[in-house]
Design an enzyme around this catalytic site. Structure first.
Site, mmCIF file in Angstrom:
data_model
loop_
_atom_site.group_PDB
_atom_site.id
_atom_site.type_symbol
_atom_site.label_atom_id
_atom_site.label_comp_id
_atom_site.label_asym_id
_atom_site.label_seq_id
_atom_site.Cartn_x
_atom_site.Cartn_y
_atom_site.Cartn_z
ATOM 1 N N ARG A 62 -3.047 77.577 43.398
ATOM 2 C CA ARG A 62 -4.090 77.731 44.421
ATOM 3 C C ARG A 62 -5.154 78.675 43.878
ATOM 4 O O ARG A 62 -4.953 79.883 43.785
ATOM 5 C CB ARG A 62 -3.495 78.299 45.719
ATOM 6 C CG ARG A 62 -2.492 77.392 46.389
ATOM 7 C CD ARG A 62 -3.150 76.110 46.839
ATOM 8 N NE ARG A 62 -2.255 75.328 47.691
ATOM 9 C CZ ARG A 62 -2.560 74.169 48.191
ATOM 10 N NH1 ARG A 62 -3.739 73.617 47.930
ATOM 11 N NH2 ARG A 62 -1.707 73.523 48.953
ATOM 12 N N GLU A 117 -8.229 74.815 62.727
ATOM 13 C CA GLU A 117 -7.152 74.064 62.068
ATOM 14 C C GLU A 117 -5.824 74.237 62.800
ATOM 15 O O GLU A 117 -5.453 75.331 63.200
ATOM 16 C CB GLU A 117 -6.975 74.526 60.622
ATOM 17 C CG GLU A 117 -5.859 73.778 59.908
ATOM 18 C CD GLU A 117 -5.587 74.259 58.496
ATOM 19 O OE1 GLU A 117 -4.917 73.526 57.759
ATOM 20 O OE2 GLU A 117 -6.036 75.366 58.135
ATOM 21 N N GLU A 136 -5.483 64.193 41.583
ATOM 22 C CA GLU A 136 -5.838 64.739 40.279
ATOM 23 C C GLU A 136 -6.036 66.250 40.292
ATOM 24 O O GLU A 136 -5.880 66.907 39.268
ATOM 25 C CB GLU A 136 -7.073 64.044 39.706
ATOM 26 C CG GLU A 136 -8.355 64.333 40.443
ATOM 27 C CD GLU A 136 -9.563 63.665 39.806
ATOM 28 O OE1 GLU A 136 -9.428 63.008 38.757
ATOM 29 O OE2 GLU A 136 -10.656 63.814 40.376
ATOM 30 N N GLU A 138 -4.154 68.326 42.107
ATOM 31 C CA GLU A 138 -2.902 68.975 42.497
ATOM 32 C C GLU A 138 -2.091 69.333 41.260
ATOM 33 O O GLU A 138 -1.719 68.463 40.474
ATOM 34 C CB GLU A 138 -2.068 68.066 43.402
ATOM 35 C CG GLU A 138 -2.645 67.906 44.779
ATOM 36 C CD GLU A 138 -1.813 67.018 45.678
ATOM 37 O OE1 GLU A 138 -1.478 67.457 46.784
ATOM 38 O OE2 GLU A 138 -1.496 65.878 45.266
#
Length: 176
Positions: A62, A117, A136, A138
């Protein structure tokens, strides 16, 4: 209870996943403020429980936090997609497994101060191998760990992701 009134909403940025708005809002107490709000389509997350009692955890890169993070599989809802359907899809895409059953554990609002969210969290059981189909962008690795070890990882600070903490603790409670 009274709600706030949005007097004006201006789209600041249309991103790939979410939209950022600047909103002029009159709060229930009469005060008017400017707020930046992230409008997000929502997401689904899954605690994949294997037949031997282990779970699948992801170690995913991340960029926003500068490294790898322990997470349960999760993904953003596509336009018009049901949260349960999203959970099935993301489980297979990210782990390379599918489930016979998916049961809803809860729904969380991880960032209510500045985002709408909602993440729907599920428990998946009856796992069987399928084809992993990563996007692609990830970069992740699938690990099998015991639920007890995963809860210990929360306590030690190894797991810090909010949806993962909520999902694992609720799954552990369900297993007791």
């Amino acid at each position: 209870m009274q709600k706030a009134v949005c007097n004006r909403a201006t789209l600041v940025k249309q991103g790939r996943v979410f939209r950022l708005f600047s909103e002029n809002i009159t709060l229930p107490n009469g005060v008017t403020v400017e707020m930046e709000i992230i409008r997000h389509p929502g997401a689904a997350a899954i605690v994949p429980l294997m037949d031997d009692g282990t779970i699948l955890l992801l170690r995913q890169y991340r960029h926003a936090v500068g490294g790898y993070v322990w997470e349960i599989p999760a993904g953003t809802l596509e336009p018009g997609e049901d949260a349960r359907r999203c959970a099935w899809r993301e489980l297979t895409e990210e782990t390379g497994y599918t489930a016979q059953a998916i049961e809803k554990l809860t729904e969380i609002t991880p960032l209510p101060a500045y985002s709408d969210e909602r993440i729907h969290i599920y428990l998946a059981t009856g796992m069987t191998e399928a084809e992993q189909k990563l996007d692609e962008d990830e970069l992740l690795f699938v690990h099998r760990v015991t639920l007890k070890r995963a809860v210990a990882m929360i306590a030690s600070g190894e797991i810090q992701d909010a949806k993962t903490i909520a999902g694992l603790l609720l799954a552990a409670q369900r297993m007791d």
